[in-house]
Scaffold this motif. Structure first.
Motif, PDB file in Angstrom:
ATOM      1  N   UNK A  19       0.821  -1.216   0.000  1.00 17.54           N
ATOM      2  CA  UNK A  19       0.000   0.000   0.000  1.00 17.54           C
ATOM      3  C   UNK A  19       0.853   1.265   0.000  1.00 17.54           C
ATOM      4  N   UNK A  20       1.895   1.289   0.831  1.00 19.97           N
ATOM      5  CA  UNK A  20       2.746   2.478   0.884  1.00 19.97           C
ATOM      6  C   UNK A  20       3.536   2.613  -0.414  1.00 19.97           C
ATOM      7  N   UNK A  21       4.009   1.491  -0.972  1.00 16.49           N
ATOM      8  CA  UNK A  21       4.735   1.543  -2.249  1.00 16.49           C
ATOM      9  C   UNK A  21       3.837   2.094  -3.353  1.00 16.49           C
ATOM     10  N   UNK A  22       2.574   1.685  -3.358  1.00 21.64           N
ATOM     11  CA  UNK A  22       1.635   2.201  -4.360  1.00 21.64           C
ATOM     12  C   UNK A  22       1.393   3.684  -4.149  1.00 21.64           C
ATOM     13  N   UNK A  23       1.310   4.102  -2.880  1.00 21.44           N
ATOM     14  CA  UNK A  23       1.131   5.524  -2.589  1.00 21.44           C
ATOM     15  C   UNK A  23       2.326   6.332  -3.108  1.00 21.44           C
ATOM     16  N   UNK A  24       3.538   5.828  -2.858  1.00 22.01           N
ATOM     17  CA  UNK A  24       4.758   6.514  -3.306  1.00 22.01           C
ATOM     18  C   UNK A  24       4.775   6.608  -4.825  1.00 22.01           C
ATOM     19  N   UNK A  25       4.463   5.506  -5.514  1.00 23.21           N
ATOM     20  CA  UNK A  25       4.468   5.507  -6.979  1.00 23.21           C
ATOM     21  C   UNK A  25       3.422   6.469  -7.525  1.00 23.21           C
ATOM     22  N   UNK A  26       2.227   6.478  -6.920  1.00 24.00           N
ATOM     23  CA  UNK A  26       1.177   7.393  -7.362  1.00 24.00           C
ATOM     24  C   UNK A  26       1.594   8.849  -7.173  1.00 24.00           C
ATOM     25  N   UNK A  27       2.235   9.132  -6.033  1.00 27.01           N
ATOM     26  CA  UNK A  27       2.642  10.505  -5.738  1.00 27.01           C
ATOM     27  C   UNK A  27       3.734  10.983  -6.695  1.00 27.01           C
ATOM     28  N   UNK A  28       4.655  10.087  -7.032  1.00 24.42           N
ATOM     29  CA  UNK A  28       5.771  10.468  -7.901  1.00 24.42           C
ATOM     30  C   UNK A  28       5.332  10.618  -9.358  1.00 24.42           C
ATOM     31  N   UNK A  29       4.436   9.742  -9.793  1.00 18.77           N
ATOM     32  CA  UNK A  29       4.055   9.726 -11.204  1.00 18.77           C
ATOM     33  C   UNK A  29       2.605  10.123 -11.441  1.00 18.77           C
ATOM     34  N   UNK A  41      12.187  13.723  -2.708  1.00 12.80           N
ATOM     35  CA  UNK A  41      13.250  13.162  -1.868  1.00 12.80           C
ATOM     36  C   UNK A  41      12.661  12.487  -0.633  1.00 12.80           C
ATOM     37  N   UNK A  42      11.660  13.111  -0.016  1.00 16.81           N
ATOM     38  CA  UNK A  42      11.037  12.526   1.168  1.00 16.81           C
ATOM     39  C   UNK A  42      10.377  11.201   0.839  1.00 16.81           C
ATOM     40  N   UNK A  43       9.765  11.102  -0.329  1.00 18.99           N
ATOM     41  CA  UNK A  43       9.125   9.854  -0.743  1.00 18.99           C
ATOM     42  C   UNK A  43      10.161   8.760  -0.988  1.00 18.99           C
ATOM     43  N   UNK A  44      11.323   9.147  -1.498  1.00 15.85           N
ATOM     44  CA  UNK A  44      12.397   8.171  -1.672  1.00 15.85           C
ATOM     45  C   UNK A  44      12.866   7.660  -0.307  1.00 15.85           C
ATOM     46  N   UNK A  45      13.020   8.580   0.643  1.00 14.61           N
ATOM     47  CA  UNK A  45      13.420   8.185   1.997  1.00 14.61           C
ATOM     48  C   UNK A  45      12.362   7.266   2.610  1.00 14.61           C
ATOM     49  N   UNK A  46      11.093   7.582   2.417  1.00 13.59           N
ATOM     50  CA  UNK A  46      10.010   6.749   2.932  1.00 13.59           C
ATOM     51  C   UNK A  46      10.105   5.328   2.385  1.00 13.59           C
ATOM     52  N   UNK A  58       6.615   5.221   9.859  1.00 14.48           N
ATOM     53  CA  UNK A  58       5.487   5.887  10.495  1.00 14.48           C
ATOM     54  C   UNK A  58       5.783   7.355  10.742  1.00 14.48           C
ATOM     55  N   UNK A  59       6.994   7.648  11.225  1.00 16.78           N
ATOM     56  CA  UNK A  59       7.344   9.038  11.520  1.00 16.78           C
ATOM     57  C   UNK A  59       7.290   9.903  10.256  1.00 16.78           C
ATOM     58  N   UNK A  60       7.766   9.374   9.140  1.00 15.64           N
ATOM     59  CA  UNK A  60       7.748  10.136   7.888  1.00 15.64           C
ATOM     60  C   UNK A  60       6.329  10.296   7.365  1.00 15.64           C
ATOM     61  N   UNK A 259       9.323   2.687  -8.952  1.00 20.09           N
ATOM     62  CA  UNK A 259       8.081   3.461  -8.980  1.00 20.09           C
ATOM     63  C   UNK A 259       7.446   3.543 -10.364  1.00 20.09           C
ATOM     64  N   UNK A 260       8.151   3.093 -11.391  1.00 19.18           N
ATOM     65  CA  UNK A 260       7.587   3.179 -12.744  1.00 19.18           C
ATOM     66  C   UNK A 260       6.342   2.301 -12.904  1.00 19.18           C
TER      67      UNK A 260
END
Length: 306
Positions: A19-29, A41-46, A58-60, A259-260
């Protein structure tokens, strides 16, 4: 001697990672996506933190929820709450505890990239009656020296951030546990170099902790099985990456390919392509080194002696 201990994630952890990986991919692309977006950058760190600990992730997630700047705040809060639940029963912590219990009292260095993860590890070890030495960059000079001396003389475990992977000689230990795996191969090399160096009298054991289906599993497949990084001499990995000419850093390339697409088959193919690029880069580096050894045999002899 390198081995991988595969972490068996709980069903909750597997679903949350996806779920978080999908959120990151959606946010980036997504509609406002692209590398120039404010949270890139924050999404990459997450994404890195999820391969480390749910406490760090969780903190991020909570910080992003406080200042979403166009991101889905409701989704962020929901993911943060789920990460808090997952952090209370971490499968990776349990795997680490089993590894440490099987060392027969030998000293071990546990490396992590994140302070939140370090805190979680230390807390779990203390709850199991193991008092570790703790090393991180926010300690003062004297505190750092005291932590290393405590590890050398008394503590069975040193839990260290990347600050302990630079410029320290820890040959009195021979076991390195990569609790999380940096996407930058040189950082992995630096960690191992703290014990695998001149003065080490015993075989060094490196234990990598990773969960299947995560980005770290893909990175480990490339570094270990494809280009056999752990067989290289210190410094050679940098030369290989220098031979390869990506658009950005190795970390950028890893994150971009992850994330592609959220389709596992597509991801597997994209990382297989990356692995092939690095296999070619290693071959070119080896050819260059062989040519230099032939032209300058005295240099090759010096390298073998060292």
């Amino acid at each position: 001697k390198v081995e991988t201990k595969w972490v068996t994630q709980t069903p909750v952890e597997r679903v949350l990672y996806r779920q978080v990986s999908e959120f990151v991919a959606d946010a980036v692309h997504g509609e406002h996506g692209g590398p120039g977006r404010p949270h890139y950058f924050t999404l990459m760190v997450l994404q890195k933190e999820m391969g480390s600990s749910w406490a760090a992730a969780r903190a991020t997630l909570e910080r992003l929820a406080q200042r979403p700047d166009g991101l889905d705040q409701r989704r962020l809060r929901l993911l943060a709450a789920r990460a808090e639940t997952a952090a209370a029963c971490s499968s990776k912590v349990r795997t680490l505890q089993r590894v440490l219990a099987g060392l027969g009292g030998e000293k071990a260095i546990v490396f992590t990239q994140f302070r939140s993860t370090q805190d979680a590890i230390v807390r779990a070890l203390r709850e199991s009656n193991v008092e570790p030495a703790v090393f991180h960059g926010e300690l003062g000079w004297r505190e750092k020296e005291e932590a290393l001396e405590h590890f050398r003389t008394a503590a069975p475990v040193l839990v260290s951030t990347e600050a302990g992977g630079e410029g320290r000689n820890l040959q009195f230990s021979r076991i390195v546990i990569n609790y999380d795996l940096p996407w930058n191969p040189m950082r992995v090399e630096q960690r191992i170099g703290r014990v695998h160096r001149l003065g080490q009298r015993h075989p060094v054991r490196v234990v990598n902790l990773a969960a299947r289906g995560t980005i770290e599993a893909y990175v480990l497949e490339i570094l270990d099985r494809k280009i056999r990084m752990f067989e290289l001499v210190v410094g050679e990995m940098e030369e290989i990456l220098g031979t390869w000419q990506p658009a950005g850093s190795f970390e950028d390339e890893v994150f971009r390919r992850w994330t592609e697409s959220t389709n596992p088959r597509v991801r597997k193919r994209r990382f297989a392509e990356l692995a092939q690029h690095l296999v070619v880069a290693r071959r070119l580096y080896q050819q260059q080194k062989d040519s230099e050894d032939w032209l300058f045999p005295s240099t090759a002899e010096t390298r073998e002696e060292s």
